[in-house]
Design a protein around this motif. Structure first.
Motif, PDB file in Angstrom:
ATOM      1  N   TYR A  82       0.975  -1.112  -0.209  1.00 60.44           N
ATOM      2  CA  TYR A  82       0.008   0.034  -0.007  1.00 60.44           C
ATOM      3  C   TYR A  82       0.870   1.199  -0.050  1.00 60.44           C
ATOM      4  O   TYR A  82       2.088   1.224   0.248  1.00 60.44           O
ATOM      5  N   ARG A  83       0.121   2.415  -0.116  1.00 56.03           N
ATOM      6  CA  ARG A  83       0.978   3.712  -0.073  1.00 56.03           C
ATOM      7  C   ARG A  83       0.663   4.432   1.103  1.00 56.03           C
ATOM      8  O   ARG A  83      -0.563   4.311   1.834  1.00 56.03           O
ATOM      9  N   MET A  84       1.664   5.026   1.928  1.00 56.04           N
ATOM     10  CA  MET A  84       1.634   5.739   3.048  1.00 56.04           C
ATOM     11  C   MET A  84       2.222   7.205   2.870  1.00 56.04           C
ATOM     12  O   MET A  84       3.255   7.236   2.275  1.00 56.04           O
ATOM     13  N   ARG A  85       1.394   7.928   3.501  1.00 55.37           N
ATOM     14  CA  ARG A  85       1.913   9.396   3.280  1.00 55.37           C
ATOM     15  C   ARG A  85       3.391   9.909   4.261  1.00 55.37           C
ATOM     16  O   ARG A  85       2.931   9.550   5.333  1.00 55.37           O
ATOM     17  N   HIS A  86       3.969  10.390   3.465  1.00 52.22           N
ATOM     18  CA  HIS A  86       5.168  10.757   4.366  1.00 52.22           C
ATOM     19  C   HIS A  86       5.097  12.054   4.849  1.00 52.22           C
ATOM     20  O   HIS A  86       3.857  12.983   4.636  1.00 52.22           O
ATOM     21  N   ALA A  87       5.727  12.412   5.865  1.00 51.54           N
ATOM     22  CA  ALA A  87       5.558  13.679   6.622  1.00 51.54           C
ATOM     23  C   ALA A  87       5.764  14.824   5.847  1.00 51.54           C
ATOM     24  O   ALA A  87       4.957  15.997   6.036  1.00 51.54           O
ATOM     25  N   ASP A  88       6.299  14.871   4.497  1.00 53.22           N
ATOM     26  CA  ASP A  88       6.680  16.063   3.621  1.00 53.22           C
ATOM     27  C   ASP A  88       5.277  15.855   2.621  1.00 53.22           C
ATOM     28  O   ASP A  88       5.238  16.788   1.817  1.00 53.22           O
ATOM     29  N   GLY A  89       4.408  15.130   2.663  1.00 55.05           N
ATOM     30  CA  GLY A  89       3.365  14.940   1.715  1.00 55.05           C
ATOM     31  C   GLY A  89       3.157  14.076   0.571  1.00 55.05           C
ATOM     32  O   GLY A  89       2.186  13.601   0.150  1.00 55.05           O
TER      33      GLY A  89
END
Length: 535
Positions: free
Chosen positions: A215-222
């Motif tokens: 799956y894809r997970m959001r990084h802190a920078d977006g």
């Protein structure tokens, strides 16, 4: 202060209180002066096991503490201070854990001192409890936790704990490098808050427990990071229900990029191969059509030439009849010249023309045959190679006997191929093997066939004259002879063979040493359909 022997004095507690007292761990009752006025059964047993001189009633607990030496001195001092605080009323309870190792094992004890009133007099109840097993368990747990944390904090993968709703309970420090978050920023939040919108309904479900999920997970920078997670459930020991999930998550973004690039390259290659195959198919069809048209167009003039030659021969006969009347009126020289022309030169020219027409006709037939082989529909069927090869050898029996040849056949399997094509392929190669045997030694021809999952490999080896290095490039060329030109043939046999093998999805090559022999090797695909195409 004198020591009172336990046997000379009565215990302080009796009856029901005595029973409760004896059920306690190692315990003693001490008065305000520090005198031991009662001990329970466990205290006596511990004293006997450790050869203690002061294990009974009447000794002064403070004196024993003050006499302690070496590493026990500080422990004894601390316990004595705690006892004084309880006896004086400064403290209502004193707890102290200390080591008490024997020569054979390490031991830990916990001392608990609490006040107790007996007939309005203040005493202290001192209990020493062996906590070695608990201490060892605590130490093992601490060591295990240290190793776990060391592992969790240093591995590249993100290790996390979640409740059954998906909320983070713990996240390893590696989430900083992978996702850009501090662990505290994730703890308490639902993992679904960070998932790509397209993935929220598809992952982190009960069905994902058994297999890794991507799956894809959001990084802190977006931006989004591709993750692959393996889940393991933790069950409540009392209810058996899953209460937590342990997850190990890995950043596979680069892997996904590589996979996407590979997939695109593969798709592009397939597209180019399809385009090139179509171009080659069209080009081959054009060549076949051109060969057929050229052959057809060449044959018409040849037929005309042949017809005119026949007419000229007939006309020549008429001319000879007419000239026979005029010959006596010519001089000897004129008569000789005319006779030579009519009887030798003109017939010889006609013979040359007819011979050339015949050779050209053979060439045209060969081209037409090659063109038809490329266009003929293949009929794929199951073929018993033993039966087919024996049939081919039977047709060559006379030549084999003449050449004093021996044929060695290996294991011959069944195949799926076009029967007519296989007869032509094996017939041509075996015929060449027999024709080009060395007459100066007994001939040997060996046929071996191997099969694997994809193709069948044929090997036909002889000990004939071999092919000279300078002639090897001619072997598969049309109308070229790579060996003895006295051997009958038009030089098209191996061109036919090569075309038929290619129609079966295979290839052909050879290995030869001049003077020693030649081995032809060719393959055909195993998974051909009825129309001759590979599955």
């Amino acid at each position: 202060m004198s020591t009172i022997n336990y046997m000379q004095n009565q215990p302080l507690l009796v009856g029901h209180d005595r029973a409760l007292f004896d059920a306690m761990p190692v315990a003693a009752i001490i008065d305000h002066n520090g005198i031991v006025v009662d001990v329970n059964r466990a205290w006596l047993e511990f004293g006997a096991q450790n050869n203690a001189r002061t294990s009974g009633i009447g000794f002064n607990y403070f004196d024993v503490c003050e006499s302690a030496k070496d590493e026990c001195a500080q422990i004894a001092f601390d316990i004595a201070q705690g006892l004084r605080q309880v006896l004086s009323g400064e403290s209502t309870q004193f707890d102290y854990e200390y080591p008490c190792h024997s020569p054979t094992q390490e031991r830990w004890f916990n001392v608990r001192i609490t006040p107790m009133m007996i007939e309005e007099a203040r005493y202290a109840l001192v209990m020493h409890q062996d906590v070695t097993r608990w201490k060892q368990t605590e130490s093992a747990l601490a060591e295990s936790e240290m190793r776990y944390r060391l592992l969790a904090e240093n591995v590249r993968d993100v290790i996390s704990r979640h409740d059954i709703e998906g909320r983070f309970l713990y996240v390893s420090a590696s989430c900083r490098a992978v996702l850009g978050y501090e662990p505290a920023e994730l703890v308490g939040h639902d993992v679904h808050e960070f998932l790509h919108p397209e993935d929220r309904d598809n992952v982190w479900t009960e069905d994902d427990i058994a297999t890794p999920i991507t799956y894809r997970m959001r990084h802190a920078d977006g931006h989004y990071v591709w993750m692959q997670t393996t889940m393991r459930p933790l069950s409540d020991p009392t209810t058996g229900k899953v209460c937590e999930m342990i997850c190990v998550s890995r950043d596979i973004t680069e892997q996904k990029r590589a996979e996407d690039a590979l997939r695109q390259a593969h798709d592009e290659l397939e597209r180019r191969v399809e385009e090139r195959t179509a171009e080659l198919r069209d080009a081959n069809e054009e060549v076949r059509r051109f060969a057929y048209i050229v052959s057809h167009d060449l044959r018409a003039p040849l037929i005309n030439i042949q017809g005119f030659v026949s007419e000229l021969r007939a006309s020549l006969a008429s001319v000879q009849d007419v000239l026979s009347v005029a010959l006596p009126h010519l001089s000897d020289e004129q008569r000789q010249q005319l006779q030579t022309a009519l009887d030798e030169d003109i017939p010889e020219a006609f013979d040359f023309i007819q011979s050339a027409v015949g050779r050209m006709d053979h060439f045209i037939n060969a081209i037409l045959k090659l063109s038809r082989l490329g266009r003929r529909e293949l009929h794929i069927e199951t073929i018993d190679l033993e039966e087919l090869i024996e049939s081919v050898l039977k047709s060559l029996a006379h030549q084999i006997v003449e050449r004093n040849a021996t044929i060695y056949l290996g294991e011959l399997p069944t195949i799926r191929a076009d029967r007519t094509a296989m007869e032509q392929i094996l017939g041509n190669i075996l015929n060449n093997a027999v024709l080009y045997l060395d007459p100066n030694r007994p001939g040997e021809i060996e046929v071996c066939i191997e099969q694997n999952e994809r193709e069948t490999i044929f090997r036909i080896k002889d000990n004939g004259v071999g092919i000279a290095e300078e002639n090897k490039h001619k072997v598969f060329e049309p109308f070229r002879r790579a060996g003895n030109t006295n051997v009958p043939g038009e030089g098209m046999g191996l061109s036919y063979v090569q075309t038929l093998i290619r129609r079966h999805g295979g290839r052909i090559w050879f290995e030869s040493k001049y003077g020693e022999g030649t081995e032809f090797i060719f393959t055909i695909k195993n998974n051909l359909t009825e129309d001759g195409y590979e599955l």
